[in-house]
Design a protein around this motif. Structure first.
Motif, short mmCIF file in Angstrom:
data_model
loop_
_atom_site.label_atom_id
_atom_site.label_comp_id
_atom_site.label_asym_id
_atom_site.label_seq_id
_atom_site.Cartn_x
_atom_site.Cartn_y
_atom_site.Cartn_z
N LEU A 91 40.68 43.65 38.81
CA LEU A 91 40.76 42.29 38.28
C LEU A 91 41.16 42.31 36.81
CD1 LEU A 91 37.75 40.44 39.95
CD2 LEU A 91 40.19 40.16 40.37
N LEU A 114 34.34 34.19 35.76
CA LEU A 114 34.01 35.55 36.16
C LEU A 114 32.85 36.10 35.34
CD1 LEU A 114 37.59 37.01 36.64
CD2 LEU A 114 35.88 36.66 38.41
N PRO A 117 27.99 35.09 35.73
CA PRO A 117 26.84 35.85 36.23
C PRO A 117 26.30 36.85 35.22
CG PRO A 117 28.58 35.80 37.87
CD PRO A 117 29.16 35.24 36.61
N TRP A 129 19.51 34.12 44.78
CA TRP A 129 19.97 34.82 45.98
C TRP A 129 18.82 35.02 46.96
CZ3 TRP A 129 24.64 34.95 47.61
CH2 TRP A 129 25.71 34.97 46.71
N TRP A 185 27.39 43.10 42.84
CA TRP A 185 28.15 41.92 42.44
C TRP A 185 27.85 41.51 41.02
CZ3 TRP A 185 25.11 37.60 41.37
CH2 TRP A 185 25.81 36.42 41.05
N PRO A 217 54.26 46.52 40.28
CA PRO A 217 52.90 46.41 39.75
C PRO A 217 51.97 47.53 40.21
CG PRO A 217 53.34 44.68 41.34
CD PRO A 217 54.65 45.33 41.06
N TRP A 218 52.09 47.98 41.47
CA TRP A 218 51.21 49.06 41.92
C TRP A 218 51.49 50.35 41.16
CZ3 TRP A 218 47.21 47.47 44.43
CH2 TRP A 218 47.30 46.39 45.33
N GLY B 4 56.35 45.35 47.04
CA GLY B 4 55.29 45.78 46.13
C GLY B 4 54.71 44.61 45.36
N ARG B 5 55.59 43.79 44.80
CA ARG B 5 55.12 42.67 44.01
C ARG B 5 54.35 41.66 44.85
NH1 ARG B 5 57.50 43.14 38.93
NH2 ARG B 5 59.31 44.37 39.54
N SER B 7 52.80 42.16 47.76
CA SER B 7 51.51 42.68 48.22
C SER B 7 50.51 42.72 47.07
CB SER B 7 51.68 44.08 48.82
OG SER B 7 52.11 44.98 47.83
N TYR B 8 50.99 43.03 45.87
CA TYR B 8 50.08 43.06 44.73
C TYR B 8 49.52 41.68 44.47
CZ TYR B 8 48.31 43.87 40.03
OH TYR B 8 47.51 43.95 38.94
N ALA B 11 47.04 40.75 47.20
CA ALA B 11 45.79 41.51 47.09
C ALA B 11 44.94 41.00 45.94
CB ALA B 11 46.10 42.99 46.92
N MET B 12 45.55 40.82 44.80
CA MET B 12 44.80 40.37 43.63
C MET B 12 44.26 38.97 43.83
SD MET B 12 44.49 42.74 41.59
CE MET B 12 44.73 44.10 42.69
N LEU B 15 41.25 39.17 46.08
CA LEU B 15 40.12 39.74 45.34
C LEU B 15 39.52 38.70 44.40
CD1 LEU B 15 38.62 42.37 45.14
CD2 LEU B 15 40.12 43.04 43.25
N LEU B 16 40.40 38.02 43.69
CA LEU B 16 39.95 37.01 42.75
C LEU B 16 39.18 35.91 43.46
CD1 LEU B 16 40.26 36.57 39.74
CD2 LEU B 16 42.19 35.06 40.21
N VAL B 19 35.67 37.16 44.52
CA VAL B 19 34.69 37.27 43.46
C VAL B 19 34.31 35.88 42.92
CG1 VAL B 19 34.21 38.21 41.18
CG2 VAL B 19 35.43 39.59 42.85
N LEU B 20 35.30 35.03 42.75
CA LEU B 20 34.99 33.68 42.26
C LEU B 20 34.09 32.94 43.25
CD1 LEU B 20 38.33 32.47 40.68
CD2 LEU B 20 36.20 33.03 39.54
N LEU B 22 31.92 34.30 45.32
CA LEU B 22 30.57 34.85 45.20
C LEU B 22 29.89 34.33 43.94
CD1 LEU B 22 31.08 38.56 46.31
CD2 LEU B 22 29.97 36.72 47.57
N ASN B 23 30.64 34.18 42.87
CA ASN B 23 30.05 33.64 41.65
C ASN B 23 29.68 32.18 41.82
OD1 ASN B 23 30.68 36.10 40.62
ND2 ASN B 23 31.94 35.36 38.94
N ILE B 25 28.68 30.54 44.56
CA ILE B 25 27.54 30.22 45.44
C ILE B 25 26.25 29.97 44.67
CG2 ILE B 25 26.04 31.08 47.27
CD1 ILE B 25 28.36 32.40 48.55
#
Lengths: 314, 285
Positions: A91, A114, A117, A129, A185, A217-218, B4-5, B7-8, B11-12, B15-16, B19-20, B22-23, B25
């Motif tokens: 991230l 982000l 928490p 939780w 987390w 990017p990868w 590549g671009r 998929s990146y 994926a990101m 992921l974002l 996490v957001l 989960l934050n 909740i």
């Protein structure tokens, strides 16, 4: 001695308060615990403690809860290093290298959400939780159970997880994993910030020339960002190793419902919570001291090994 | 756009979002339940027969749970205890940490390096293992259930880290400025307060915010040193209220809001200073 040297020596007197505080509260406990662990002391009553040599330690090594706690601590470390840190790093890379230049305001908002928490007090997060997964003391549903029932997927969940109910924190097999998940987390934002600062300090020219060479990017991530971020990654790993032996608040407060921590059948203990339980709840001072010494040895050994393998990190 | 671009980005993005989410909740859960009436949550009183409301927005937004929370006197006292502890620790750690680090960084003797290792290396000692001794020492000093007992224990706990941050910072201090002050006849303390401290605003801010956050949420030292109810800090009160409030859960959530507000207030600064401060400390040397 020159006048300058004499002055410097005198100035070192100003470091005395710090020396005393650290010596008494941080170093002295090592000797104190080592001493106490050789006695069978209950309730801090040193007068009536019989000398038992290493018996506390031999009891410890035959203690299944201790080994459970040890295993749990290691699992927590693995989860941190292999799940939390990579997520934080990915991230951070995404934010620093792909959002930062063009979408400043978006980045600011993302960073804030982000990061929340990390500033929220651990007890608040822990209890939230906890309430999410359990109705408190049978006072009603928690959101998790409510959602499971409402969407009619209660059976799917229990079958998938192999549990009897959807009250996950009461389930012997699952409670610990819930704790691991929450703890993992919780610190993502913290490491995210550290990584982001480090990545931002990588000169843009490196990425630009890689771009010209056709790197996607990868590739940039694997060939540039990670190698150049070695130091900061190492530093966060050190912090994680030292930190895992101290993890107490979150674990305890998620599993201790106004009483004792440890979870169902003591399956959620980490070394720190186990030590606290034996020393301050069961009041077995000598035994608790033995656990404390074991924690110290384990933490120092791991960090020693880590420094041998990765000598550059702080 | 190549694979590549794409998929990146996907994926990101995933992921974002994860996490957001989960934050989100816990934030949602706290907000939605703190402003809810007790009967609303339990599905009782005027809402009898309508079912419990544990995760949906309130049927009627209300501050009644907050009112109930403040009528519990321990809560206000605990808030005060928190403020006293946090402020005291910040002041002590800033002054002690900065002065110690300044001497170590700029007025070195032959043994200074070993002293630095001693003080900063203490970070490796797991705090939890020091608790038995902390209890015994605090008891011996008759400081159990006192502010000074808790403040001193907490300060010792964070001192190595604070010294580490200040030390890294002061190593880069320019000697000329210190020498100029000395030539002007300033004593060490005068130099510190009038010259060095004003130049250290970034590190002082970083340390201040970090310590404030750490101490505000602290739990273990409170458990060990503060055993009388009127001395409890917020984390202890929250733990103890769980049973008492089991039929008044919105009040419990209201307590979370109150407990977190000061933290949220400093969140923006915390963000800025943590990234610069921690990075400087972590990657240097």
């Amino acid at each position: 001695m020159t006048a300058q040297e004499r002055r410097n020596l005198f100035l070192h007197l100003f470091t005395l308060p710090a020396i005393i505080l650290i010596a008494v509260y941080l170093y002295y406990p090592i000797f104190d615990n080592a001493y106490l662990s050789l006695f069978d002391i209950r309730n801090f009553n040193l007068q009536q403690g019989a000398f038992v040599g290493f018996e506390n330690y031999s009891k410890l090594f035959r203690d299944p809860i201790f080994w459970r706690a040890m295993r749990n601590t290691v699992v927590m470390l693995v989860a941190t290093v292999f799940i939390q840190l990579p997520i934080a790093f990915l991230l951070a890379d995404a934010l620093a290298n792909h959002v930062h230049e063009k979408h400043r305001r978006l980045e600011a908002w993302l960073l804030l959400f982000l990061f929340i928490p990390v500033v929220m007090p651990t007890p608040v997060l822990a209890k939230t939780w906890r309430l999410f997964f359990t109705g408190m003391h049978g006072a009603g549903y928690g959101p998790f159970e409510w959602m499971a029932v409402n969407f009619g997927i209660e059976e799917e969940i229990t079958q998938f997880l192999g549990t009897e109910t959807v009250l996950l924190l009461g389930e012997v097999k699952i409670a610990f994993w819930v704790v691991v998940a929450v703890q993992t987390w919780a610190r993502i934002g913290f490491n995210l910030l550290i990584y982001r600062s480090a990545i931002l300090s990588i000169p843009a020219e490196i990425y630009e020339s890689a771009e010209i060479d056709g790197a996607g990017p990868w590739t940039k991530l694997l060939r540039i960002t990670i190698p150049l971020g070695r130091n900061v990654i190492g530093a966060t790993i050190v912090l994680a190793i030292l930190g895992v032996f101290q993890l107490f608040d979150m674990v305890w407060l998620i599993t201790a419902g106004g009483g004792l921590g440890g979870g169902p059948l003591n399956t959620t203990h980490l070394l720190a919570t186990y030590m606290y339980t034996r020393a301050f709840v069961d009041l077995r001072t000598g035994y608790g001291a033995a656990i404390a010494i074991t924690i110290l040895v384990a933490a120092l050994s791991l960090s020693f090994i880590q420094r041998r393998l990765f000598p550059e990190s702080t | 756009m190549d694979l590549g671009r794409i998929s990146y980005k996907i994926a990101m993005l995933l992921l974002l979002i994860l996490v957001l989410f989960l934050n989100f909740i816990p934030i949602y859960q706290i907000t939605v339940n703190a402003f809810k009436g007790i009967d609303d949550y339990n599905g009782a009183g005027e809402y009898a027969g309508q079912g419990v409301n544990v995760f949906m927005p309130p049927r009627r937004w209300t501050l009644s749970s907050f009112a109930y929370f403040f009528e519990e006197t321990t809560a206000i006292r605990a808030f005060l205890n928190n403020v006293i502890l946090s402020v005291s620790c910040v002041v002590i750690l800033e002054v002690l940490g900065a002065i110690t680090a300044l001497v170590l960084a700029q007025y070195q003797m032959r043994f200074t390096n070993r002293l630095v290792q001693f003080l900063i290396g203490a970070q490796a000692i797991p705090i939890v293992m020091t608790m038995l001794t902390t209890f015994r020492v605090t008891r011996a000093l008759h400081w159990l259930d006192t502010y000074q007992g808790a403040v001193v224990a907490l300060s010792a706990q964070f001192l190595p880290f604070v010294i580490f941050l200040f030390y890294s910072y002061y190593l880069d201090l320019s000697r000329e400025i210190l020498e100029a002050a000395e030539i002007d006849g300033a004593s060490f303390l005068q130099t510190f307060f009038r010259v060095v401290l004003p130049m250290s605003t970034t590190i002082v801010a970083t340390v201040g915010i970090l310590i404030f956050i750490f101490v505000w949420a602290t739990y273990l030292v409170g458990l060990v040193v503060l055993r009388k109810e009127e001395m409890y800090i917020l984390s202890q009160v929250i733990q103890n209220m769980e049973i008492a409030l089991r039929l008044r859960i919105p009040v419990y959530f209201a307590s979370f809001v109150v407990f977190s507000l000061p933290m949220l207030a400093v969140a923006r600064w915390a963000q800025r200073y943590i990234s610069t401060g921690m990075l400087a400390g972590a990657v240097k040397e």
